[in-house]
Design a protein around this motif. Sequence first.
Motif, short mmCIF file in Angstrom:
data_model
loop_
_atom_site.label_atom_id
_atom_site.label_comp_id
_atom_site.label_asym_id
_atom_site.label_seq_id
_atom_site.Cartn_x
_atom_site.Cartn_y
_atom_site.Cartn_z
N LEU A 1 0.86 -1.10 -0.05
CA LEU A 1 -0.01 -0.06 -0.06
C LEU A 1 0.92 1.19 -0.09
O LEU A 1 0.40 2.18 -0.65
CB LEU A 1 -0.92 0.04 1.23
N PRO A 2 1.73 1.23 0.59
CA PRO A 2 2.38 2.80 0.81
C PRO A 2 3.33 2.94 -0.57
O PRO A 2 3.09 4.18 -0.96
CB PRO A 2 3.82 2.37 2.00
N GLU A 3 3.71 2.18 -1.01
CA GLU A 3 4.42 2.38 -2.21
C GLU A 3 3.51 2.63 -3.59
O GLU A 3 3.53 3.61 -4.40
CB GLU A 3 5.15 1.17 -2.65
N ASN A 4 2.29 1.91 -3.33
CA ASN A 4 1.30 2.18 -4.28
C ASN A 4 0.68 3.41 -4.35
O ASN A 4 0.30 4.33 -5.39
CB ASN A 4 0.23 1.04 -4.33
N LEU A 5 0.46 3.85 -2.89
CA LEU A 5 0.04 5.38 -2.84
C LEU A 5 0.78 6.26 -3.37
O LEU A 5 0.43 7.37 -3.83
CB LEU A 5 -0.15 5.63 -1.35
N CYS A 6 2.06 6.26 -3.40
CA CYS A 6 3.02 7.20 -3.80
C CYS A 6 3.42 7.27 -5.12
O CYS A 6 4.52 7.92 -5.21
CB CYS A 6 4.24 7.31 -2.83
N LYS A 7 2.98 6.30 -5.87
CA LYS A 7 3.52 6.13 -7.28
C LYS A 7 3.36 7.33 -8.04
O LYS A 7 2.31 7.98 -7.84
CB LYS A 7 2.66 4.92 -7.99
N GLY A 8 4.44 7.70 -8.64
CA GLY A 8 4.29 9.05 -9.42
C GLY A 8 4.63 10.27 -8.67
O GLY A 8 4.71 11.24 -9.23
N THR A 9 4.97 10.16 -7.40
CA THR A 9 5.22 11.40 -6.68
C THR A 9 6.32 11.70 -6.07
O THR A 9 6.87 12.58 -5.70
CB THR A 9 4.08 11.55 -5.47
N LEU A 10 7.25 10.62 -5.61
CA LEU A 10 8.29 10.61 -4.90
C LEU A 10 9.42 10.81 -5.99
O LEU A 10 9.46 10.09 -6.82
CB LEU A 10 8.45 9.47 -4.15
N PRO A 11 10.74 11.39 -5.70
CA PRO A 11 11.74 11.48 -6.42
C PRO A 11 12.37 10.16 -6.79
O PRO A 11 12.32 9.41 -6.12
CB PRO A 11 12.65 12.56 -5.90
#
Length: 184
Positions: free
Chosen positions: A174-184
């Motif tokens: 879940l954490p990685e899926n939430l952040c897809k496309g937002t973190l450098p």
Amino acid sequence: MPKQTYIPCLLNLLRQYGYDGATLSKISQATGLGKASLYHHFPGGKDEMVEAVLNYLESWLDQNILQTLESPGEPLSRLRQMCDHVDEVYDGGKQPCLSAILLLGSARDVFHDKVKAIYQVWIDAIANVLIESGMNEGLALRRAEDAVTAIQGSLIVSQGLDDPSVFVRLMQHLPENLCKGTLP
């Protein structure tokens, strides 16, 4: 003993039997309190007991989820910590969600507003972390709603299949899926 002593027992009873099935007889037997003592601690009866459990869960949410999400640090790390805490409270997907139970049957009319407020605070906190990570507000809110929906859904499916791995798998990704496309 103070009434807070009985909250974990009440939580377990409500998770096991639901609002309608957690009769005063079952509550009395599980807590070791006679009905008169139950009414001494909870003059409002079962509704007051459930309200006390919801207040306990709201406090837990604040201390373990909201404070984690609002703390300084890298967004992905905070979301992972949130998932660790959620995993803990649901015992790796083995425990059902009380809020879902309270939205069924006769309890819905009594506790809907409180449950709704708890979900909204949680969704907003997740969305704020995603916004902080660079996501636009609309997408952050949708992903936060999807996250809470996925968590609750995975708990229901885990209970239905008698297989907590559904919940565990979701929490791991879940954490990685939430952040897809937002973190450098």
